[in-house]
Motif scaffolding. Structure first.
Motif, short mmCIF file in Angstrom:
data_model
loop_
_atom_site.label_atom_id
_atom_site.label_comp_id
_atom_site.label_asym_id
_atom_site.label_seq_id
_atom_site.Cartn_x
_atom_site.Cartn_y
_atom_site.Cartn_z
N ASP A 258 -11.70 2.67 2.45
CA ASP A 258 -11.45 4.08 2.14
C ASP A 258 -12.79 4.81 1.96
O ASP A 258 -13.09 5.33 0.90
CB ASP A 258 -10.59 4.18 0.87
CG ASP A 258 -10.18 5.61 0.56
OD1 ASP A 258 -10.02 6.41 1.49
OD2 ASP A 258 -10.03 5.91 -0.64
N HIS B 198 -11.01 3.98 -3.26
CA HIS B 198 -9.90 3.41 -4.03
C HIS B 198 -8.59 3.65 -3.28
O HIS B 198 -8.48 4.58 -2.50
CB HIS B 198 -9.83 4.03 -5.43
CG HIS B 198 -10.95 3.62 -6.31
ND1 HIS B 198 -12.17 4.24 -6.28
CD2 HIS B 198 -11.05 2.63 -7.22
CE1 HIS B 198 -12.99 3.66 -7.15
NE2 HIS B 198 -12.32 2.68 -7.73
N GLY B 199 -7.62 2.79 -3.55
CA GLY B 199 -6.31 2.94 -2.95
C GLY B 199 -5.25 2.80 -4.03
O GLY B 199 -5.53 2.41 -5.16
N THR C 101 0.63 5.84 -0.09
CA THR C 101 -0.17 6.95 0.41
C THR C 101 -1.35 7.17 -0.53
O THR C 101 -1.18 7.28 -1.75
CB THR C 101 0.67 8.23 0.51
OG1 THR C 101 1.79 7.98 1.36
CG2 THR C 101 -0.14 9.37 1.05
N ASP C 102 -2.55 7.24 0.03
CA ASP C 102 -3.77 7.42 -0.75
C ASP C 102 -3.85 8.85 -1.26
O ASP C 102 -3.95 9.79 -0.47
CB ASP C 102 -4.99 7.09 0.12
CG ASP C 102 -6.28 7.04 -0.66
OD1 ASP C 102 -6.30 7.43 -1.84
OD2 ASP C 102 -7.29 6.61 -0.07
N PRO D 243 -8.25 10.50 -0.38
CA PRO D 243 -8.98 9.83 0.70
C PRO D 243 -10.49 9.93 0.50
O PRO D 243 -11.01 10.95 0.06
CB PRO D 243 -8.54 10.59 1.94
CG PRO D 243 -7.24 11.23 1.58
CD PRO D 243 -7.37 11.55 0.11
N ASP E 226 -10.82 -0.11 -2.63
CA ASP E 226 -10.51 -0.24 -1.20
C ASP E 226 -11.77 0.07 -0.41
O ASP E 226 -12.15 1.23 -0.24
CB ASP E 226 -9.39 0.72 -0.82
CG ASP E 226 -8.99 0.63 0.65
OD1 ASP E 226 -9.62 -0.15 1.41
OD2 ASP E 226 -8.06 1.35 1.04
N THR F 8 -4.17 1.36 -9.23
CA THR F 8 -5.30 1.73 -8.38
C THR F 8 -6.14 0.49 -8.14
O THR F 8 -6.39 -0.29 -9.05
CB THR F 8 -6.15 2.81 -9.08
OG1 THR F 8 -5.31 3.95 -9.33
CG2 THR F 8 -7.31 3.24 -8.21
N PRO G 89 0.82 -1.22 0.00
CA PRO G 89 0.00 0.00 0.00
C PRO G 89 0.85 1.27 0.00
O PRO G 89 1.91 1.33 0.61
CB PRO G 89 -0.81 -0.11 1.29
CG PRO G 89 -0.06 -1.04 2.16
CD PRO G 89 0.74 -1.94 1.25
#
Length: 83
Positions: free
Chosen positions: A62, A44-45, A36-37, A40, A59, A56, A34
């Motif tokens: 999130d 999705h992450g 850094t998103d 936010p 998630d 991508t 993982p």
């Protein structure tokens, strides 16, 4: 010559190398590491793709937090909502 003089840059998914004066890259992060998103709350992450890039993913953790006790914060199939 060392890795810092090689073209490119190091990041969370790959690292430059210099072995016997030859530049290269080591893909040192596994698939799904993982990151850094960047957005936010969008369901999705961002993760490493295993070959030095990113991808991508959906998630479900999130969630779009709206700070309203009268709504739920949910992700459904990658779509954020606050029903």
């Amino acid at each position: 010559m060392d890795a810092t003089t090689c073209p490119g840059h190091d990041d969370e998914c790959q690292t430059r190398t210099c072995i016997d004066s030859t530049c290269g890259l080591v893909n040192n992060s596994d698939v799904t590491t993982p990151l850094t998103d960047p957005t936010p709350g969008d369901c999705h992450g961002l993760v490493c793709d295993g070959v030095g890039g990113t991808q991508t993913i959906v998630d479900t953790n999130d969630v779009p937090f709206d700070d309203n006790a009268c709504t739920e914060d949910v992700c459904t199939g990658g779509t954020p909502s606050n029903p």
